[in-house]
Design a protein around this motif. Structure first.
Motif, PDB file in Angstrom:
ATOM      1  N   ILE B 215       0.846  -1.205   0.000  1.00 42.51           N
ATOM      2  CA  ILE B 215       0.000   0.000   0.000  1.00 42.51           C
ATOM      3  C   ILE B 215       0.875   1.246   0.000  1.00 42.51           C
ATOM      4  O   ILE B 215       0.673   2.177  -0.780  1.00 42.51           O
ATOM      5  CB  ILE B 215      -0.937   0.009   1.234  1.00 42.51           C
ATOM      6  CG1 ILE B 215      -1.899  -1.177   1.194  1.00 42.51           C
ATOM      7  CG2 ILE B 215      -1.710   1.311   1.316  1.00 42.51           C
ATOM      8  CD1 ILE B 215      -2.696  -1.381   2.480  1.00 42.51           C
ATOM      9  N   VAL B 216       1.883   1.262   0.876  1.00 38.11           N
ATOM     10  CA  VAL B 216       2.730   2.458   1.002  1.00 38.11           C
ATOM     11  C   VAL B 216       3.502   2.704  -0.300  1.00 38.11           C
ATOM     12  O   VAL B 216       3.537   3.823  -0.819  1.00 38.11           O
ATOM     13  CB  VAL B 216       3.687   2.324   2.206  1.00 38.11           C
ATOM     14  CG1 VAL B 216       4.677   3.482   2.234  1.00 38.11           C
ATOM     15  CG2 VAL B 216       2.891   2.276   3.508  1.00 38.11           C
ATOM     16  N   LYS B 217       4.090   1.641  -0.859  1.00 35.67           N
ATOM     17  CA  LYS B 217       4.854   1.805  -2.107  1.00 35.67           C
ATOM     18  C   LYS B 217       3.939   2.284  -3.238  1.00 35.67           C
ATOM     19  O   LYS B 217       4.288   3.176  -4.001  1.00 35.67           O
ATOM     20  CB  LYS B 217       5.538   0.480  -2.502  1.00 35.67           C
ATOM     21  CG  LYS B 217       6.772   0.182  -1.665  1.00 35.67           C
ATOM     22  CD  LYS B 217       7.347  -1.182  -1.973  1.00 35.67           C
ATOM     23  CE  LYS B 217       8.279  -1.169  -3.170  1.00 35.67           C
ATOM     24  NZ  LYS B 217       9.626  -0.694  -2.848  1.00 35.67           N
ATOM     25  N   GLY B 218       2.754   1.692  -3.303  1.00 40.13           N
ATOM     26  CA  GLY B 218       1.808   2.080  -4.343  1.00 40.13           C
ATOM     27  C   GLY B 218       1.397   3.536  -4.210  1.00 40.13           C
ATOM     28  O   GLY B 218       1.267   4.258  -5.212  1.00 40.13           O
ATOM     29  N   LEU B 219       1.218   3.986  -2.959  1.00 43.19           N
ATOM     30  CA  LEU B 219       0.800   5.377  -2.766  1.00 43.19           C
ATOM     31  C   LEU B 219       1.943   6.344  -3.064  1.00 43.19           C
ATOM     32  O   LEU B 219       1.714   7.447  -3.562  1.00 43.19           O
ATOM     33  CB  LEU B 219       0.247   5.574  -1.350  1.00 43.19           C
ATOM     34  CG  LEU B 219      -1.175   5.013  -1.168  1.00 43.19           C
ATOM     35  CD1 LEU B 219      -1.587   5.030   0.298  1.00 43.19           C
ATOM     36  CD2 LEU B 219      -2.195   5.779  -2.007  1.00 43.19           C
ATOM     37  N   ILE B 220       3.186   5.939  -2.738  1.00 44.40           N
ATOM     38  CA  ILE B 220       4.329   6.800  -3.111  1.00 44.40           C
ATOM     39  C   ILE B 220       4.363   6.943  -4.635  1.00 44.40           C
ATOM     40  O   ILE B 220       4.507   8.043  -5.175  1.00 44.40           O
ATOM     41  CB  ILE B 220       5.665   6.213  -2.592  1.00 44.40           C
ATOM     42  CG1 ILE B 220       5.720   6.283  -1.063  1.00 44.40           C
ATOM     43  CG2 ILE B 220       6.847   6.974  -3.188  1.00 44.40           C
ATOM     44  CD1 ILE B 220       6.947   5.612  -0.444  1.00 44.40           C
ATOM     45  N   GLU B 221       4.196   5.822  -5.332  1.00 42.14           N
ATOM     46  CA  GLU B 221       4.204   5.878  -6.806  1.00 42.14           C
ATOM     47  C   GLU B 221       3.073   6.758  -7.330  1.00 42.14           C
ATOM     48  O   GLU B 221       3.246   7.555  -8.249  1.00 42.14           O
ATOM     49  CB  GLU B 221       4.100   4.461  -7.395  1.00 42.14           C
ATOM     50  CG  GLU B 221       5.407   3.682  -7.274  1.00 42.14           C
ATOM     51  CD  GLU B 221       5.241   2.186  -7.589  1.00 42.14           C
ATOM     52  OE1 GLU B 221       4.412   1.850  -8.452  1.00 42.14           O
ATOM     53  OE2 GLU B 221       5.956   1.381  -6.952  1.00 42.14           O
ATOM     54  N   THR B 222       1.888   6.629  -6.696  1.00 43.00           N
ATOM     55  CA  THR B 222       0.745   7.448  -7.100  1.00 43.00           C
ATOM     56  C   THR B 222       1.053   8.925  -6.900  1.00 43.00           C
ATOM     57  O   THR B 222       0.798   9.766  -7.772  1.00 43.00           O
ATOM     58  CB  THR B 222      -0.489   7.067  -6.250  1.00 43.00           C
ATOM     59  OG1 THR B 222      -0.714   5.669  -6.395  1.00 43.00           O
ATOM     60  CG2 THR B 222      -1.708   7.848  -6.679  1.00 43.00           C
ATOM     61  N   ASN B 223       1.601   9.235  -5.701  1.00 41.38           N
ATOM     62  CA  ASN B 223       1.886  10.625  -5.348  1.00 41.38           C
ATOM     63  C   ASN B 223       2.861  11.255  -6.341  1.00 41.38           C
ATOM     64  O   ASN B 223       2.670  12.388  -6.796  1.00 41.38           O
ATOM     65  CB  ASN B 223       2.470  10.662  -3.931  1.00 41.38           C
ATOM     66  CG  ASN B 223       2.342  12.025  -3.286  1.00 41.38           C
ATOM     67  OD1 ASN B 223       1.342  12.333  -2.670  1.00 41.38           O
ATOM     68  ND2 ASN B 223       3.353  12.855  -3.454  1.00 41.38           N
ATOM     69  N   GLU B 224       3.910  10.505  -6.689  1.00 41.00           N
ATOM     70  CA  GLU B 224       4.918  11.068  -7.605  1.00 41.00           C
ATOM     71  C   GLU B 224       4.426  11.039  -9.052  1.00 41.00           C
ATOM     72  O   GLU B 224       4.831  11.871  -9.858  1.00 41.00           O
ATOM     73  CB  GLU B 224       6.248  10.331  -7.449  1.00 41.00           C
ATOM     74  CG  GLU B 224       6.822  10.376  -6.027  1.00 41.00           C
ATOM     75  CD  GLU B 224       6.788  11.762  -5.382  1.00 41.00           C
ATOM     76  OE1 GLU B 224       7.141  12.745  -6.056  1.00 41.00           O
ATOM     77  OE2 GLU B 224       6.388  11.862  -4.195  1.00 41.00           O
ATOM     78  N   PHE B 225       3.540  10.119  -9.358  1.00 41.80           N
ATOM     79  CA  PHE B 225       2.901  10.099 -10.683  1.00 41.80           C
ATOM     80  C   PHE B 225       2.112  11.394 -10.887  1.00 41.80           C
ATOM     81  O   PHE B 225       2.147  12.010 -11.940  1.00 41.80           O
ATOM     82  CB  PHE B 225       1.980   8.880 -10.784  1.00 41.80           C
ATOM     83  CG  PHE B 225       1.230   8.763 -12.085  1.00 41.80           C
ATOM     84  CD1 PHE B 225       1.788   8.078 -13.164  1.00 41.80           C
ATOM     85  CD2 PHE B 225      -0.036   9.323 -12.239  1.00 41.80           C
ATOM     86  CE1 PHE B 225       1.102   7.969 -14.366  1.00 41.80           C
ATOM     87  CE2 PHE B 225      -0.730   9.211 -13.431  1.00 41.80           C
ATOM     88  CZ  PHE B 225      -0.162   8.529 -14.502  1.00 41.80           C
ATOM     89  N   LEU B 226       1.398  11.800  -9.810  1.00 40.96           N
ATOM     90  CA  LEU B 226       0.593  13.012  -9.897  1.00 40.96           C
ATOM     91  C   LEU B 226       1.440  14.264  -9.704  1.00 40.96           C
ATOM     92  O   LEU B 226       1.074  15.341 -10.175  1.00 40.96           O
ATOM     93  CB  LEU B 226      -0.521  12.989  -8.834  1.00 40.96           C
ATOM     94  CG  LEU B 226      -1.643  11.972  -9.039  1.00 40.96           C
ATOM     95  CD1 LEU B 226      -2.518  11.901  -7.801  1.00 40.96           C
ATOM     96  CD2 LEU B 226      -2.484  12.328 -10.257  1.00 40.96           C
ATOM     97  N   GLY B 227       2.551  14.139  -8.966  1.00 37.43           N
ATOM     98  CA  GLY B 227       3.384  15.311  -8.662  1.00 37.43           C
ATOM     99  C   GLY B 227       2.715  16.279  -7.714  1.00 37.43           C
ATOM    100  O   GLY B 227       2.676  17.485  -7.924  1.00 37.43           O
ATOM    101  N   LEU B 228       2.142  15.734  -6.630  1.00 42.56           N
ATOM    102  CA  LEU B 228       1.432  16.570  -5.658  1.00 42.56           C
ATOM    103  C   LEU B 228       2.418  17.445  -4.881  1.00 42.56           C
ATOM    104  O   LEU B 228       3.596  17.103  -4.759  1.00 42.56           O
ATOM    105  CB  LEU B 228       0.648  15.694  -4.681  1.00 42.56           C
ATOM    106  CG  LEU B 228      -0.425  14.787  -5.287  1.00 42.56           C
ATOM    107  CD1 LEU B 228      -1.120  13.990  -4.186  1.00 42.56           C
ATOM    108  CD2 LEU B 228      -1.447  15.609  -6.051  1.00 42.56           C
TER     109      LEU B 228
END
Lengths: 266, 570
Positions: B215-228
């Motif tokens: 979950i944590v790795k997936g959310l880090i990837e999501t966060n950087e994918f979006l560039g929040l």
């Protein structure tokens, strides 16, 4: 000991919030300064002298100060709230919260009191010659640390929710008690010389309750373990001994489980 | 056209590298300007005083349903405990560990803070969060929706669908007017719905069959994918238990190999919140000990991490977290009252009062752990002061935390009150640390650092021309610091001046104006994603208690928004 006498000459229309009527606040003040202390009637702040005539000066310390209240104080609340020393005598009735959060000293009410008297009490003595209503010696709303110490003595009867969350100290009731006595109690002693209605010691973890009369609806969480002879409030009697509340958690001390004790006189 | 000149103060602005230089700060129309451009400015004489940007709090529970549960079920937190009557504010200021909204806003302002990030917003209850934001005066607020136990997130990440999860995240940030990705006990709060927990980061969530680590790795990837603007904001698994530093370091390692990708100047990919609660050794309360050194050795060596302290302040307080199983566990330890709630497909929460007593060994060790984390840190731009308000202590105790960090004498004075001092010293390193932080480092930890980590350092946390004119002046002379540490505490408790948006808001510690407060949120533009649209529609049809049309925040709930726009379609 110096005495300050307050006589209620101008009765309030609403309830009067009298938390400034304590030996602690009167100590070191002249009669005129005492008459200038704040009291609240509803949302309006007024000087004490608007309602009471004040005779006598406070002593240098709270210990040396005695307050006598005359007149009908049925609508005066919070007398002696948070007092630490000295003495208050109320010649007639008084309203709610008398001796609330009291730490020391003595209050003697010669008439009846309303609810919440002696709540959150930590020390001192509250004596009521008449009856008291609900939440006598109870914990303030939401608080899990109830009465810590001191003595409350009510000659008459009390309404419900006496000694909720009691942690220490003693409450002696000369008459009957309505429902809920020492709910959630974790210490202290409650003595009921008359009868109790029911729910005596519900969710109680530690502490003692004595009932001289009958309990109309005893709780199933208390189990009889034997008979004992004990000296209570200066007289010796035989009691049936119950432990409980068995539905509640109980601490273990020195390898033994600690229960609350309920004694009924036989 | 309002102009203001703050003259001659000792200015600390880590974002520009200014270390106590005597300077003037100019303000025009709510923004900071070069002093030379002012024509007719009112002057504030800050000679002999410390000037910093307005404070930025990265993690505090100040608004929303669980805070309100705390207010409702702790009437005793108000009785005799908030006696302060302001001569200038007429709103009700009550409560100690869970203050009223008004007291929250006023007290932050009195300490010189202007921005507070609400640490956990249950998405379903975002209207409540935003209504309380509106009622909290002065301070600007953002709120982070929780993602770590959200059914959508768990399903997308299980199938490794980062792009779909990103589209859902963007949708939820807009639906709740949220700020960033908060993760609380990933997987564990969902497992709590089955009466279970995730005991370590490789313990799969029941039914979803995904691990907290995934979950944590997936959310880090999501966060950087979006560039929040902000990174993933993580409350690790196994909070508060002896020996949990092992799980914490494993969680930190999940960020290895990820680099930040954003346009906001943020340099971390993972923010660890209230790290104090996650740095414990031992295997029972009997041999409970500090492992702050081990955790900090790792954090110091890895630049893509930031953390906040979660300092225990040794007060009676109210714990509240979306970590449902933890609150149940805590209640069975202290036997006090307990509230718990499950929020449908999204999260859970619990509230339990707690007394951190100097007479209890575990509490005094916890106190030492928090301070050790900060004092072992080599980069104060990645180390932030919080008390995880109100979990480890109320935010009103930040000045005390600052004093402990700045003064060994203040720490010694507090340690004298410990009943188990020798055992506390044996179980921690606090007694061997002489480090005392300076005002520049405090400015890093309370403004510049948090602003940078939140990705808002172009607006908040600094004093460069063009930024918001949020300026706090403290009655502290860095060339002549008080010998009595309690004077440091006093100066930070009640700032001499606070200017917010160019308006003089606090003077001599009293609030004298209430400038318009804002709600800061992040609007992410993503390409149309038909699958995610359909998934949202289906879940609302089958599982939610509300209709999709009623779920998203209505605009009338949103108070004075400041939108940060992110466009991923370019």
């Amino acid at each position: 000991m110096k005495t300050v006498t307050l006589t209620l000459t101008n009765s309030p229309e609403l309830m009067l919030e009298g938390q400034n009527i304590t030996p602690d606040n009167f100590a070191g003040k002249k009669a005129a300064e005492i008459a200038a202390l704040d009291v609240w009637e509803g949302k309006q702040k007024s000087p004490l002298g608007k309602y009471f005539t004040v005779e006598g000066d406070g002593a240098a310390t709270a210990e040396e100060t005695k307050i006598v209240l005359r007149g009908d104080c049925t609508r005066v609340k919070r007398i002696g709230q948070q007092m630490t020393a000295g003495e208050i005598v109320i010649e007639g009735n008084a309203d709610m919260y008398i001796g609330g959060w009291m730490k020391g000293g003595k209050i003697h009410v010669k008439g009846d009191v309303d609810s919440f008297c002696g709540i959150g009490m930590e020390g001192g003595e509250l004596v009521v010659d008449g009856n008291a209503k609900s939440h006598l010696g109870s914990s303030p709303r939401g608080e899990w640390r109830g009465m810590q110490g001191g003595l409350i003595r009510v000659a008459g009867s009390v309404a419900n929710d006496t000694a909720t969350f009691i942690n220490g100290g003693t409450i002696v009731i000369g008459g009957d008690a309505d429902i809920h006595v020492s709910t959630h109690g974790e210490g202290g002693t409650v003595i009921i010389k008359g009868n109790a209605k029911g729910r005596v010691g519900g969710q109680m973890v530690k502490g003692d309750i004595y009932v001289y009369g009958t309990i109309e609806n005893p709780l199933p969480g208390f189990q009889m373990v034997g008979e004992v002879e004990q000296e209570v409030d200066g007289e010796t009697a035989r009691f049936a001994h119950y432990i409980g509340d068995l539905g509640e958690r109980h601490p273990v001390s020195k390898g033994k489980t600690v229960y609350a004790n309920l004694y009924t006189r036989i | 056209m309002s102009e203001l000149l703050i003259r001659n103060g000792f200015v600390f602005d880590p974002l520009q590298g200014i270390k106590g230089d005597r300077m003037d700060i100019g303000v025009k129309d709510g923004k900071i300007v070069e002093p030379g451009t002012l024509k007719n400015a009112k002057t504030i004489d800050a000679a002999g005083m410390t000037v910093m940007a307005g404070g930025v709090d990265i993690h505090s529970h100040v608004v929303g349903p669980k805070v309100n549960v705390g207010r409702l079920f702790r009437p005793e937190d108000k009785l005799f405990k908030s006696p302060y009557k302001s001569p200038t504010c007429s709103r009700m200021e009550m409560g100690s560990s869970v203050p009223s909204t008004f007291k929250t806003g006023y007290d932050y302002a009195r300490m010189g803070y202007v921005f507070v990030n609400e640490a956990a917003m249950p998405p379903l209850h975002s209207p409540h969060v935003h209504e309380e934001i509106r009622d909290t005066p002065i301070i600007d607020n953002a709120a982070m929706p929780v993602f770590g136990n959200n059914w959508f997130t768990l399903e997308y990440l299980k199938n490794n669908e980062i792009e779909n999860n990103a589209a859902y995240t963007a949708w939820l940030l807009r639906a709740t007017r949220g700020f960033g990705i908060k993760v609380v006990n990933p997987g564990g709060s969902e497992a709590w719905g089955w009466g279970l927990n995730c005991v370590n980061i490789h313990d799969p969530v029941p039914y979803f069959d995904i691990t907290p680590a995934e979950i944590v790795k997936g959310l880090i990837e999501t966060n950087e994918f979006l560039g929040l603007p902000h990174s993933v904001h993580l409350h690790c698994n196994n909070l508060g238990n002896p020996g949990n530093y092992v799980d914490t370091i494993e969680s930190l390692k999940l960020a290895e190999g990820y680099a930040p990708k954003n346009d906001f100047g943020r340099e971390q990919v993972l923010h660890l919140t209230h790290l104090q609660f996650h740095s414990y050794g031992g295997d029972s309360w009997g041999n409970f000990e500090s492992r702050a050194k081990d955790v900090m050795d790792y954090v110091n060596a890895h630049d893509n991490l930031t953390f906040d302290m979660g300092q225990v302040t040794l007060d009676e307080t109210t714990t509240m977290t979306a970590d449902g199983p933890f609150e149940h566990h805590l209640c069975s330890l202290n036997h006090l009252k307990w509230a718990n709630v499950d929020v449908e497909l999204e999260t859970a929460a619990g509230v339990v009062p707690y007394i951190y007593s100097p007479k209890v060994k575990v509490c005094t060790i916890q106190w030492a752990v928090g301070l050790e984390l900060a004092l072992f840190s080599k980069d104060m731009m990645r180390t932030f002061i919080t008390t995880d308000h109100p979990n480890a202590g109320p935010f009103t105790r930040y000045p005390q935390v600052i004093t402990w960090l700045m003064s060994r004498a203040a720490r010694d004075e507090t340690m004298k009150t410990f009943k188990w001092l020798d055992k506390t010293i044996d179980a921690t390193s606090i007694d061997s640390i002489d480090r005392e932080l300076d005002l520049y480092e405090i400015a890093q930890m309370t403004r510049a650092g948090p602003a940078k980590a939140l990705g808002i350092s172009n607006t908040y946390g600094g004093l460069a021309p063009g930024m918001d004119a949020d300026i706090a002046v403290y009655a502290l002379n860095p060339e002549n610091m008080p010998s009595d540490p309690t004077d440091i505490e006093k100066a930070f408790s009640r700032c001499a001046w606070l200017v917010k948006d160019g308006i003089v808001t606090v003077r001599d510690g009293e609030v004298i104006a209430e400038p318009a407060k804002r709600t800061v949120w992040v609007d992410v533009k993503v390409p149309e994603n038909a699958q995610v649209q359909r998934d949202i529609y289906e879940h609302f049809l089958r599982h939610y208690s509300v209709k999709l049309d009623n779920y998203s925040l209505f605009d009338e709930h949103l108070h004075n928004p400041r939108v940060i726009e992110v466009d991923t379609t370019q």
